[in-house]
Design an enzyme around this catalytic site. Sequence first.
Site, PDB file in Angstrom:
ATOM      1  N   TYR A   1     108.324  33.557  20.646  1.00  0.00           N
ATOM      2  CA  TYR A   1     108.869  34.215  21.835  1.00  0.00           C
ATOM      3  C   TYR A   1     108.306  35.633  21.875  1.00  0.00           C
ATOM      4  O   TYR A   1     108.808  36.534  21.210  1.00  0.00           O
ATOM      5  CB  TYR A   1     110.393  34.212  21.779  1.00  0.00           C
ATOM      6  CG  TYR A   1     111.083  34.934  22.918  1.00  0.00           C
ATOM      7  CD1 TYR A   1     110.558  34.916  24.207  1.00  0.00           C
ATOM      8  CD2 TYR A   1     112.283  35.610  22.706  1.00  0.00           C
ATOM      9  CE1 TYR A   1     111.196  35.580  25.242  1.00  0.00           C
ATOM     10  CE2 TYR A   1     112.931  36.264  23.737  1.00  0.00           C
ATOM     11  CZ  TYR A   1     112.384  36.248  25.006  1.00  0.00           C
ATOM     12  OH  TYR A   1     113.017  36.904  26.032  1.00  0.00           O
TER      13      TYR A   1
ATOM     14  N   ASP B   1     107.115  30.927  24.786  1.00  0.00           N
ATOM     15  CA  ASP B   1     107.079  31.853  25.911  1.00  0.00           C
ATOM     16  C   ASP B   1     106.199  33.025  25.495  1.00  0.00           C
ATOM     17  O   ASP B   1     106.623  33.882  24.738  1.00  0.00           O
ATOM     18  CB  ASP B   1     108.504  32.311  26.240  1.00  0.00           C
ATOM     19  CG  ASP B   1     108.548  33.352  27.353  1.00  0.00           C
ATOM     20  OD1 ASP B   1     107.482  33.657  27.927  1.00  0.00           O
ATOM     21  OD2 ASP B   1     109.651  33.866  27.632  1.00  0.00           O
TER      22      ASP B   1
ATOM     23  N   HIS C   1     112.940  29.718  33.274  1.00  0.00           N
ATOM     24  CA  HIS C   1     111.775  28.990  32.779  1.00  0.00           C
ATOM     25  C   HIS C   1     112.049  27.489  32.856  1.00  0.00           C
ATOM     26  O   HIS C   1     113.212  27.065  32.803  1.00  0.00           O
ATOM     27  CB  HIS C   1     111.477  29.334  31.318  1.00  0.00           C
ATOM     28  CG  HIS C   1     111.120  30.757  31.078  1.00  0.00           C
ATOM     29  ND1 HIS C   1     109.832  31.169  30.804  1.00  0.00           N
ATOM     30  CD2 HIS C   1     111.890  31.886  31.046  1.00  0.00           C
ATOM     31  CE1 HIS C   1     109.823  32.471  30.615  1.00  0.00           C
ATOM     32  NE2 HIS C   1     111.057  32.931  30.751  1.00  0.00           N
TER      33      HIS C   1
END
Length: 260
Positions: free
Chosen positions: A105, A147, A251
């Site tokens: 992340y 991500d 998302h």
Amino acid sequence: MKIVSWNINSVRFRIGIVEQFLRENEPDILCLQETKVIDSDFPLDAFRALGYRHIVLHGQRMHHGVAILSRVPITLDDRLDWQANQEARHIGVQLENGVRLENVYVPAGGDVPDRDANPKFGQKLDFVERMTRWSESLACPTILVGDFNIAPLESDVWSHKQLLDVVSHTPVEVEALSELQAAGGWTDLGRHFHPAPARLYTWWSYRAKDWQASDRGRRLDHMWATNGAAEHAVSHTVFESCRSWLKPSDHVPIMTEFAF
């Protein structure tokens, strides 16, 4: 083997749509980002009831957090501190076939694309730089998911010209991600199966009253693979419809299927 990555933006708040997705698509491995929960409060029972009994967590109260939930055996490998401040932003495991699976992340980087004016932007660039140095020494087939908070290509955003000065699509971020990709010889699986300029978004802001009508998307979520893993990929899917589900994340899940 189906591997899914999803920034869920609070796993406890959205556990209902996570369960729905798992029932409908039955991935073998689910990698979550932004779980926003300490490990002791993670909703383990919901995943175990669906057959995800191999679970590795790296949580943090209210912020960040990553998790890997699997139907197949995995071995805990590492939790690298690419943020250099002990934030829970990475977890890596080993599959039984020797392939590494790394879930990351990357920091969003704040609103101002200037390292001096906005320390968060500098932290983001430094995070990617540490990943780049790590990539240079990879010794086994590796899949990197998560991500990345960077949309690298012109066709990865709704308007290249309007977003050039917006964090996530600035030239300095795109260059940093390109250097990371080159360092590990990574294959961008999303664009391998859906070559540019095909539309391929994974994120739409909550600020839009009608996200579908405005369609101001960005491709912030990625799956990459090195040699030894990339050639086994057979498909890549973006589950755009999940953005319309009840209490959605901003998302959507992405999935690559591998034929190991």
